[in-house]
Scaffold this active site. Structure first.
Site, mmCIF file in Angstrom:
data_model
loop_
_atom_site.group_PDB
_atom_site.id
_atom_site.type_symbol
_atom_site.label_atom_id
_atom_site.label_comp_id
_atom_site.label_asym_id
_atom_site.label_seq_id
_atom_site.Cartn_x
_atom_site.Cartn_y
_atom_site.Cartn_z
ATOM 1 N N GLY A 181 0.425 -1.259 0.013
ATOM 2 C CA GLY A 181 0.225 0.007 -0.115
ATOM 3 C C GLY A 181 0.507 0.910 0.553
ATOM 4 O O GLY A 181 0.444 2.765 -0.353
ATOM 5 N N GLY A 183 2.692 2.236 -2.027
ATOM 6 C CA GLY A 183 3.418 2.911 -3.912
ATOM 7 C C GLY A 183 3.210 4.655 -3.989
ATOM 8 O O GLY A 183 0.925 4.516 -3.678
ATOM 9 N N CYS A 186 0.149 3.732 -6.678
ATOM 10 C CA CYS A 186 -0.971 2.305 -5.301
ATOM 11 C C CYS A 186 -1.921 3.104 -4.775
ATOM 12 O O CYS A 186 -2.284 4.257 -3.951
ATOM 13 C CB CYS A 186 -0.009 1.505 -4.549
ATOM 14 S SG CYS A 186 -0.910 0.440 -3.498
HETATM 15 P P1 5GP Z 1 6.673 3.352 -5.334
HETATM 16 O O1 5GP Z 1 8.416 3.673 -5.552
HETATM 17 O O2 5GP Z 1 6.349 4.592 -6.328
HETATM 18 O O3 5GP Z 1 6.066 4.425 -4.646
HETATM 19 O O4 5GP Z 1 6.537 2.346 -5.372
HETATM 20 C C1 5GP Z 1 6.856 1.348 -6.235
HETATM 21 C C2 5GP Z 1 5.655 0.110 -5.868
HETATM 22 O O5 5GP Z 1 4.398 0.270 -6.493
HETATM 23 C C3 5GP Z 1 6.369 -1.259 -6.654
HETATM 24 O O6 5GP Z 1 7.505 -1.112 -6.966
HETATM 25 C C4 5GP Z 1 4.866 -1.978 -6.308
HETATM 26 O O7 5GP Z 1 5.273 -3.123 -6.057
HETATM 27 C C5 5GP Z 1 4.003 -1.299 -5.564
HETATM 28 N N1 5GP Z 1 2.565 -1.216 -7.348
HETATM 29 C C6 5GP Z 1 2.867 -0.923 -8.287
HETATM 30 N N2 5GP Z 1 2.273 -0.750 -8.914
HETATM 31 C C7 5GP Z 1 0.614 -0.995 -8.203
HETATM 32 C C8 5GP Z 1 -0.550 -1.099 -8.438
HETATM 33 O O8 5GP Z 1 -1.108 -1.098 -9.299
HETATM 34 N N3 5GP Z 1 -0.780 -1.011 -6.545
HETATM 35 C C9 5GP Z 1 0.108 -1.706 -6.080
HETATM 36 N N4 5GP Z 1 -1.458 -1.424 -4.876
HETATM 37 N N5 5GP Z 1 0.952 -1.199 -5.969
HETATM 38 C C10 5GP Z 1 1.724 -1.178 -7.008
#
Ligand code: 5GP
Length: 349
Positions: A181, A183, A186
């Site tokens: 959660g 991301g 996300c």
């Molecule tokens: P960020 O670095 O952009 O904050 O987080 C990246 C991570 O977000 C990814 O490695 C993956 O675990 C998560 N993530 C990517 N796409 C999605 C999505 O569509 N839904 C959710 N719940 N998590 C995502």
């Protein structure tokens, strides 16, 4: 129903307290870590940052750029075998040393990954990746992959609690990926009400993993280099980045031009865009749990990486950690209710 009363922390809830240090300059800081693993007999040394296995971020082009910095890329699972073959044949041993091959938990994924590893024995890492790592099927799948690839470095996730970290490590994972959660694209917490503040997840899960000689990847939620330092300070062995690496040349995604400004699309892997792209449509029983964002185009990822590494070196000097490995030991978090002074942000370019 039960309520846990103790406070759980995210990156925005803390700062790292400075400490006396003998370091004269941030150039003395060594960000390279040398890893050995619970199951695999391989060693890996490098800067333990990983580009996320999202189809916009974990590209072959990202591997080429980040390997120069000794940084890993988790390559997304949508490349065809032909594309893998072409990439492997044109890549040096050093480039291949910076790849993590991602897979889901289907038989088709397993078949494909076996073929990828037949193309190259230089690649060391596998990442078994599902949004919810709490299923029995996940645990048996990790066992299956460990039995077949006895000497690969296996990462598995995502989970956010110590008991599940232990279960995945005991099933055969060397490294557990932590984060539900946090991301940038996300929406799981909004759609499902499920999640865990990322810094507390790191602190609790790293403790569980290290107790079994395993490691963790903190996945998601870093928005600035200070968050990466907090993740390492909290005990993460590796930090995975999606959003912070979006909008660059190395990403996959069309560049859109609007009013003479360039943008690039970045989207969650369970957003409508991703689901349409990879499975043709959204299955009737599931909702999108990802956002779509339009990121101002930023050119080469090299500039962003230099900025991140500079920030991280500086964090280490503030607490007197000559090596990144020492950062956790030298970290004291203080709980705060303010972070950046944003008074002039409105004038920022
Ligand atoms: P960020 O670095 O952009 O904050 O987080 C990246 C991570 O977000 C990814 O490695 C993956 O675990 C998560 N993530 C990517 N796409 C999605 C999505 O569509 N839904 C959710 N719940 N998590 C995502």
């Amino acid at each position: 129903m039960r309520i846990e009363e103790d406070i759980k922390l995210g990156f925005k809830d803390v700062l790292i307290r400075p400490k006396r240090s003998t370091l004269k300059s941030r150039s003395q800081v060594d960000l390279i870590r040398r890893f050995s693993f619970k199951y695999s007999s391989s060693f890996w040394s490098g800067i333990p940052i990983i580009a996320a296995n999202m189809d916009t971020i974990g590209t072959f082009s990202m591997v080429r750029s980040l390997s120069k910095f000794n940084i890993l890329t988790a390559v997304h699972k949508y490349y065809s075998l032909q594309e893998w073959e072409k990439f492997i044949n044109s890549s040096s041993k050093d480039v291949l040393n910076h790849i993590i091959v991602s897979m889901g938990i289907s038989n088709a994924d397993f078949l494909k990954i076996k073929k990828i590893f037949l193309l190259s024995s230089e690649i060391k890492y596998i990442c078994i990746d599902v949004a919810n790592g709490y299923s029995e099927h996940m645990v048996s799948f990790v066992k299956l992959v460990r039995n077949f690839f006895s000497d690969k470095i296996i990462c598995a996730g995502n989970v956010v609690t110590g008991e599940m970290v232990e279960e995945l490590i005991l099933a055969g994972a060397d490294i557990v990926k932590v984060g539900i959660g946090p991301g940038s694209v996300c929406t799981t917490r909004v759609k499902t009400g499920v999640g865990y503040p990322q810094l507390s997840a790191i602190i609790e899960c790293s403790d569980a993993a290290h107790g079994l000689d395993g490691q963790i990847i903190s996945d998601g939620g870093c928005t600035v280099s200070g968050d990466i330092a907090k993740a390492f300070g909290g005990g993460a062995d590796f930090v995975m980045l999606g959003g912070m690496l979006s909008g660059h040349n190395e990403c996959s995604g069309d560049i859109i031009e609007e009013k003479s400004k360039k943008y690039m699309l970045f989207y969650g892997m369970s957003s409508i865009v991703a689901m349409n792209r990879h499975s043709g449509e959204i299955a009737g029983y599931r909702a999108s749990e990802g956002k779509v964002a339009k990121i101002p185009f930023r050119g080469s990822v090299d500039v962003t990486i230099r900025d991140i590494l500079g920030g991280l070196r500086s964090s280490c000097t503030y607490v007197g950690a000559q090596k990144l490995k020492e950062l956790t030991k030298r970290t004291t978090f203080i709980r705060v209710s303010e972070q950046e002074n944003s008074i002039f942000n409105m004038f920022k370019e």
